[in-house]
Enzyme design. Structure first.
Site, PDB file in Angstrom:
ATOM      1  N   ASP A  14      -3.852  -5.116  27.095  1.00 28.94           N
ATOM      2  CA  ASP A  14      -4.542  -5.665  26.953  1.00 28.94           C
ATOM      3  C   ASP A  14      -4.933  -7.079  28.049  1.00 28.94           C
ATOM      4  OD1 ASP A  14      -3.399  -5.288  24.304  1.00 28.94           O
ATOM      5  OD2 ASP A  14      -2.065  -6.517  24.273  1.00 28.94           O
ATOM      6  N   LYS A  17     -10.127  -4.784  28.845  1.00 30.48           N
ATOM      7  CA  LYS A  17     -10.777  -3.722  29.086  1.00 30.48           C
ATOM      8  C   LYS A  17     -11.529  -3.124  28.308  1.00 30.48           C
ATOM      9  CE  LYS A  17      -6.727  -0.941  27.928  1.00 30.48           C
ATOM     10  NZ  LYS A  17      -5.794  -2.192  27.414  1.00 30.48           N
ATOM     11  N   GLY A  41      -6.085  -2.402  20.920  1.00 29.14           N
ATOM     12  CA  GLY A  41      -7.314  -2.929  20.177  1.00 29.14           C
ATOM     13  C   GLY A  41      -8.033  -3.735  21.968  1.00 29.14           C
ATOM     14  N   HIS A  42      -9.024  -3.186  21.653  1.00 30.70           N
ATOM     15  CA  HIS A  42      -9.992  -3.390  22.569  1.00 30.70           C
ATOM     16  C   HIS A  42     -11.037  -4.842  22.063  1.00 30.70           C
ATOM     17  CE1 HIS A  42      -9.426   0.206  25.004  1.00 30.70           C
ATOM     18  NE2 HIS A  42      -8.264  -0.974  24.776  1.00 30.70           N
ATOM     19  N   GLN A 225      -4.211   1.215  26.653  1.00 28.82           N
ATOM     20  CA  GLN A 225      -2.565   0.906  26.996  1.00 28.82           C
ATOM     21  C   GLN A 225      -3.083   0.547  28.397  1.00 28.82           C
ATOM     22  OE1 GLN A 225      -2.888   4.734  24.931  1.00 28.82           O
ATOM     23  NE2 GLN A 225      -3.473   3.030  23.193  1.00 28.82           N
ATOM     24  N   LYS A 335      -9.666 -13.191  32.940  1.00 26.97           N
ATOM     25  CA  LYS A 335      -8.676 -14.625  31.890  1.00 26.97           C
ATOM     26  C   LYS A 335      -7.964 -15.125  33.036  1.00 26.97           C
ATOM     27  CE  LYS A 335      -7.392 -13.115  28.421  1.00 26.97           C
ATOM     28  NZ  LYS A 335      -7.091 -13.123  26.775  1.00 26.97           N
TER      29      LYS A 335
HETATM   30  P1  GDP Z   1      -7.758  -3.952  25.841  1.00 28.42           P
HETATM   31  O1  GDP Z   1      -6.660  -4.640  24.867  1.00 28.42           O
HETATM   32  O2  GDP Z   1      -7.778  -4.694  27.383  1.00 28.42           O
HETATM   33  O3  GDP Z   1      -9.256  -4.310  25.740  1.00 28.42           O
HETATM   34  O4  GDP Z   1      -7.464  -6.538  25.575  1.00 28.42           O
HETATM   35  P2  GDP Z   1      -7.499  -7.147  24.322  1.00 28.42           P
HETATM   36  O5  GDP Z   1      -8.818  -6.924  23.905  1.00 28.42           O
HETATM   37  O6  GDP Z   1      -6.682  -6.892  23.335  1.00 28.42           O
HETATM   38  O7  GDP Z   1      -7.654  -8.702  24.901  1.00 28.42           O
HETATM   39  C1  GDP Z   1      -7.946  -8.734  25.448  1.00 28.42           C
HETATM   40  C2  GDP Z   1      -8.624 -10.271  25.283  1.00 28.42           C
HETATM   41  O8  GDP Z   1      -8.989 -11.596  26.180  1.00 28.42           O
HETATM   42  C3  GDP Z   1     -10.241 -10.773  23.891  1.00 28.42           C
HETATM   43  O9  GDP Z   1      -9.473 -11.324  23.373  1.00 28.42           O
HETATM   44  C4  GDP Z   1     -10.846 -10.418  25.049  1.00 28.42           C
HETATM   45  O10 GDP Z   1     -11.891 -11.613  24.301  1.00 28.42           O
HETATM   46  C5  GDP Z   1     -10.410 -11.960  25.752  1.00 28.42           C
HETATM   47  N1  GDP Z   1     -11.147 -12.067  27.375  1.00 28.42           N
HETATM   48  C6  GDP Z   1     -11.478 -11.221  27.777  1.00 28.42           C
HETATM   49  N2  GDP Z   1     -11.721 -11.323  29.374  1.00 28.42           N
HETATM   50  C7  GDP Z   1     -11.553 -12.916  28.921  1.00 28.42           C
HETATM   51  C8  GDP Z   1     -11.701 -14.050  30.112  1.00 28.42           C
HETATM   52  O11 GDP Z   1     -11.878 -13.967  30.935  1.00 28.42           O
HETATM   53  N3  GDP Z   1     -11.201 -14.896  29.765  1.00 28.42           N
HETATM   54  C9  GDP Z   1     -10.624 -15.396  28.201  1.00 28.42           C
HETATM   55  N4  GDP Z   1     -10.407 -16.650  28.265  1.00 28.42           N
HETATM   56  N5  GDP Z   1     -10.420 -14.727  27.105  1.00 28.42           N
HETATM   57  C10 GDP Z   1     -10.512 -12.825  27.613  1.00 28.42           C
HETATM   58  P1  IMO Z   2      -4.687  -1.688  24.614  1.00 24.24           P
HETATM   59  O1  IMO Z   2      -5.684  -0.041  24.686  1.00 24.24           O
HETATM   60  C1  IMO Z   2      -0.522  -3.611  24.763  1.00 24.24           C
HETATM   61  C2  IMO Z   2       2.957  -0.578  22.741  1.00 24.24           C
HETATM   62  C3  IMO Z   2       3.225  -1.157  22.129  1.00 24.24           C
HETATM   63  C4  IMO Z   2       4.947  -0.354  22.161  1.00 24.24           C
HETATM   64  C5  IMO Z   2       4.304   0.509  23.491  1.00 24.24           C
HETATM   65  C6  IMO Z   2       4.507   1.910  22.247  1.00 24.24           C
HETATM   66  O2  IMO Z   2      -5.412  -2.966  23.230  1.00 24.24           O
HETATM   67  O3  IMO Z   2      -4.199  -2.257  25.959  1.00 24.24           O
HETATM   68  P2  IMO Z   2       2.947   3.162  20.756  1.00 24.24           P
HETATM   69  O4  IMO Z   2       2.056   2.832  19.105  1.00 24.24           O
HETATM   70  O5  IMO Z   2       1.767   3.539  21.244  1.00 24.24           O
HETATM   71  O6  IMO Z   2       3.702   4.665  20.325  1.00 24.24           O
HETATM   72  O7  IMO Z   2       3.448   1.906  21.334  1.00 24.24           O
HETATM   73  O8  IMO Z   2       3.501   0.547  24.091  1.00 24.24           O
HETATM   74  N1  IMO Z   2       1.350  -0.715  23.004  1.00 24.24           N
HETATM   75  C7  IMO Z   2       0.210  -1.705  23.481  1.00 24.24           C
HETATM   76  N2  IMO Z   2       0.632  -2.770  23.958  1.00 24.24           N
HETATM   77  N3  IMO Z   2      -1.969  -3.089  24.243  1.00 24.24           N
HETATM   78  C8  IMO Z   2      -1.739  -2.165  23.713  1.00 24.24           C
HETATM   79  O9  IMO Z   2      -3.735  -1.338  23.476  1.00 24.24           O
HETATM   80  C9  IMO Z   2      -0.715  -0.430  23.074  1.00 24.24           C
HETATM   81  N4  IMO Z   2      -0.343   0.533  22.919  1.00 24.24           N
HETATM   82  C10 IMO Z   2       0.996   0.653  22.421  1.00 24.24           C
HETATM   83  O10 IMO Z   2       3.342  -2.314  21.347  1.00 24.24           O
HETATM   84  O11 IMO Z   2       5.667  -1.346  23.284  1.00 24.24           O
HETATM   85 MG    MG Z   3      -6.082  -4.328  23.293  1.00 25.67          MG
END
Ligand code: GDP
Ligand code: IMO
Ligand code: MG
Length: 439
Positions: A14, A17, A41-42, A225, A335
């Site tokens: 998270d 990416k 979850g992106h 991940q 962030k």
């Molecule tokens: P990922 O799994 O690595 O793609 O990250 P996620 O999408 O799960 O979580 C990142 C969250 O931070 C998302 O809601 C993005 O929209 C948000 N985000 C990304 N870059 C920034 C930033 O520079 N500032 C803020 N405030 N939010 C950001």
């Molecule tokens: P993105 O791509 C954060 C974590 C789960 C758990 C461990 C194993 O959005 O960064 P799994 O269901 O993969 O067997 O769970 O990995 N996990 C993540 N944590 N971001 C993710 O994906 C994750 N995908 C799995 O919370 O600790």
């Molecule tokens: Mg994510």
């Protein structure tokens, strides 16, 4: 020469990416995923639209780009169509012309989800805190040579006999732990009709990607991940079940390692973790309120499961380890704006264990639970940085923080993100990332 760049999360996921892949995708022809499944979850913001991508690469937001679900992935066909249908409703083109699913990827079927639940229940206090999407059990079947690959599922007899055997085995475990058993016929019927719908998307993506590379087309490879969740290099056993690190990109796409020209690490200015497992810099006890502030400002709630993410300080020791394993050639720092409210910011620069300073990131989760982080405290900037697009428009303390992180990680910063939207980005033109984007 074609450009093939891998985007990797440097922490526990998270890091942002999705935002960065969406931003960079414009300059690439193809965006490919190589591991994981809908545990990812992106989140991507484009104007007033927001998209959450789980299986489909974040390049889908750009018309005309080809999106590949690579051979290293585990794909739940039901989740694929739920996601595709939602994206289509939002106006995106999710068609077989644009989205290719590897014939070698493995399927996640209902018994994998059931086994994920059973496994977590069996572990009790030692549970991993998985997303319960069936990821681990599907990779277990793959390594155990019982898995069903996408291409196998197209052959009805093969699909039926494998489902019969796998459901029978799964039911024995499920029954032993008081769970709800599955019906072979129902699993077969449901899978058959989903696979029939999936058929036009199925392709030999290894061949497609290698041909594209030979022809000089550029490929952005999107990690899911992150490094510390890698099944080999992460905080085992509190990890996911795939190789999330840069080496996995080659395995999970079929592109030879020497074809990859760059590895972009996505590094958040602080750390989060979802699920269980050690987290040395977590803001707990006296810092719990601060953790809550970061969670609210950074909207740190899981994009897949809605779980609140655990929040902590930036861990330079862990990120240095990530930089080494992946060979980051550039870093995107995300962030920054979330830290705008803080008076002081702590950065973990090393770990002590039993009174000794550690040289390497510990291999054992129990040790990682006991390490004492060594912190350096930097002053905050207490000014809004949200939406800033030029490095020299940042407050001096923010620039000092960025330089400090870069020196600690040992990799230059190619981009700083100051908000969730595409435009809320500072691009460092004089960096490898700047050069890739120009070239
Ligand atoms: P990922 O799994 O690595 O793609 O990250 P996620 O999408 O799960 O979580 C990142 C969250 O931070 C998302 O809601 C993005 O929209 C948000 N985000 C990304 N870059 C920034 C930033 O520079 N500032 C803020 N405030 N939010 C950001
Ligand atoms: P993105 O791509 C954060 C974590 C789960 C758990 C461990 C194993 O959005 O960064 P799994 O269901 O993969 O067997 O769970 O990995 N996990 C993540 N944590 N971001 C993710 O994906 C994750 N995908 C799995 O919370 O600790
Ligand atoms: Mg994510």
């Amino acid at each position: 020469m074609s450009h093939i760049i891998v985007v990797i999360g440097a922490q526990w996921g998270d890091e942002g990416k999705g935002k960065i892949v969406d931003l960079l995708a414009e300059r690439f022809d193809i965006v490919a995923r190589y591991q994981g499944g809908h545990n990812a979850g992106h989140s991507v913001y484009v104007g007033d639209q927001s998209y959450v991508l789980h299986l489909i690469p974040s390049g889908i937001t750009h018309r005309g780009k080809t999106c590949v679900l690579g051979n290293g992935m585990v794909i739940d066909p039901k989740a694929f169509f739920q996601e595709a249908d939602r994206l289509i409703e939002q106006g995106l083109e999710v068609t077989p012309e644009r989205v290719m699913v590897s014939s070698r990827a493995h399927l996640i079927l209902p018994y994998h989800r059931a086994l994920d639940h059973t496994s977590e229940e069996r572990l009790g206090n030692e549970r991993v805190g998985t997303t319960l999407r069936g990821i681990g059990p599907a990779y277990e079947d793959k390594a155990g040579r019982r898995g069903i690959r996408v291409a196998d599922a197209l052959v009805s007899d093969v699909l039926r006999s494998r489902i019969e055997r796998n459901v029978e085995d799964a039911n024995r475990i499920i029954l032993a732990y008081g769970g709800q058993t599955l019906d072979v016929e129902q699993v077969f019927e449901e899978t058959s009709s989903l696979v029939e719908r999936l058929a036009p998307f199925i392709a030999d993506t290894t061949h497609f990607l290698n041909r594209a590379a030979r022809e000089g087309r550029s490929i952005l490879i999107e990690g899911a991940q992150a490094t510390l969740l890698d099944v080999d290099h992460g905080t085992y056993p509190f990890v996911t079940s795939s190789n999330t690190t840069a080496g996995g990109a080659s395995i999970g796409t079929g592109l030879a390692p020497h074809r990859i020209n760059g590895v972009l690490g996505i590094v958040r200015t602080y750390t989060t973790r979802v699920g269980e497992g050690p987290f040395p810099t977590e803001m707990i006890a006296g810092e719990a309120e601060l953790g809550q502030l970061i969670r609210e400002r950074g909207r740190e709630y899981g994009a897949s499961t809605g779980r609140p993410r655990r929040c902590g300080w930036f861990d330079a020791f862990a990120t240095r380890y990530a930089a080494e394993i992946n060979g980051f050639t550039s870093v995107a720092l995300t962030k920054l704006d979330v830290l705008d409210a803080l008076d002081e910011i702590k950065v973990c620069i090393g770990y002590n264990l039993d009174g000794r300073s550690l040289e390497y990131f510990p291999a054992v989760a129990q040790d990682l639970r006991r390490v004492e982080p060594v912190y350096e405290t930097l002053s905050g900037w207490k000014t809004l940085t949200e939406g800033i697009t030029q490095m020299d428009a940042l407050p001096a303390a923010a620039r000092r923080y960025i330089d400090f992180l870069s020196a600690q990680i040992g990799v230059g910063i190619g981009l700083v993100s100051t908000g969730p939207e595409r435009a809320q980005t500072i691009l460092v033109h004089d960096s490898p990332l700047g050069a890739w984007l120009k070239g």
